[in-house]
Design a protein around this motif. Sequence first.
Motif, short mmCIF file in Angstrom:
data_model
loop_
_atom_site.label_atom_id
_atom_site.label_comp_id
_atom_site.label_asym_id
_atom_site.label_seq_id
_atom_site.Cartn_x
_atom_site.Cartn_y
_atom_site.Cartn_z
N VAL A 1 5.94 0.64 44.91
CA VAL A 1 6.61 1.94 44.78
C VAL A 1 6.42 2.45 43.36
N GLY A 2 5.82 3.62 43.24
CA GLY A 2 5.66 4.26 41.94
C GLY A 2 6.85 5.16 41.65
N ILE A 3 7.40 5.04 40.45
CA ILE A 3 8.57 5.83 40.06
C ILE A 3 8.26 6.58 38.77
N VAL A 4 8.46 7.88 38.79
CA VAL A 4 8.23 8.71 37.61
C VAL A 4 9.48 9.54 37.35
N ASP A 5 10.10 9.28 36.21
CA ASP A 5 11.29 10.04 35.79
C ASP A 5 10.89 11.03 34.69
N ILE A 6 11.45 12.22 34.77
CA ILE A 6 11.18 13.21 33.74
C ILE A 6 12.46 14.02 33.50
N SER A 7 12.68 14.34 32.25
CA SER A 7 13.92 15.03 31.87
C SER A 7 13.68 16.53 31.68
N VAL B 1 18.00 14.57 41.25
CA VAL B 1 18.62 14.22 39.96
C VAL B 1 19.16 12.80 40.05
N VAL B 2 18.81 11.98 39.06
CA VAL B 2 19.26 10.58 39.08
C VAL B 2 20.18 10.24 37.91
N GLU B 3 20.21 11.11 36.88
CA GLU B 3 21.06 10.78 35.73
C GLU B 3 21.31 12.03 34.89
#
Length: 282
Positions: A185-191, A227-229
């Motif tokens: 599983v690839g996870i990419v977080d961006i703000s 949204v995760v955080e």
Amino acid sequence: MKRMNDFRIFIKDVFINSLNVNEQLTNFIVVIIMIVLILFVSFLIVRISSYTVKKILLKQTNNRTITLVKHIQSILKYVIYFVVIMIVLSELGINITPIIASAGVFGLAIGFGAQSIVKDFISGFFIIFENQFTLGDVIEVDGFKGEVIEFGLRSTKIKNWKGQIKIISNGDIKKLINFSREFSVGIVDISVAYETDMQLLENSLYNFIEKYETNEDIVEKVSYLGVVEMQDSGVLVRLIFKSKPNVHFKYERKLRSDLLTFFKDQKIDIPYPHVIVKQYED
């Protein structure tokens, strides 16, 4: 054994009666011929058995089967060689009964004195038959993550991305993580900034995902998770995808780079720390 005795008698008869060779020399020649014949037959048995095992097990050409074939071939080879040595010693007139009895006692003594080695071999067999990992798998043992480059009954070699190699006794492999069995599983977080219109952001990301190019390594296309955080400087949103085992890292990097370009084109602000310097005059 009866056929071997019949063959031995036949050779003696040929040398004594037909060639008029004395009995002492005949016995010596018979022993030499029998030893050569035994070695030749054992060589054929090793080759045939190895080929048969390989032919049967390699119908499914995977790393586990290749590993299993190598170990079975080694075990067969050593068993055949032991039997051949006993037969050759018997042909030389040496009583092998005490040797076999001593081997049993010696093996028992080794078993008590080398329990860790025995444990390693038993663990190696369980790893093979339970298919815990095979050559080429990416695993993690005691915090060390890397590719299995060599696997034996006693130890395993793992090589990480830095080129470091760790050799682990199979008996010491307690907690194991295998990264090569299921899809990654690839996870990419961006703000994004708090001032960002979240509905507009979602619509933009859906358009981005719809046009985003993938290939055969990606088994489940990129999706927007939401949204995760809520961070100090911005809102953290997440995108995910599924790929073939252990190839997701490079596609995570590519997706981050493409998102950065997309956000700049769409004029979506990405928050970053600012330093404000104020100068006061006396």
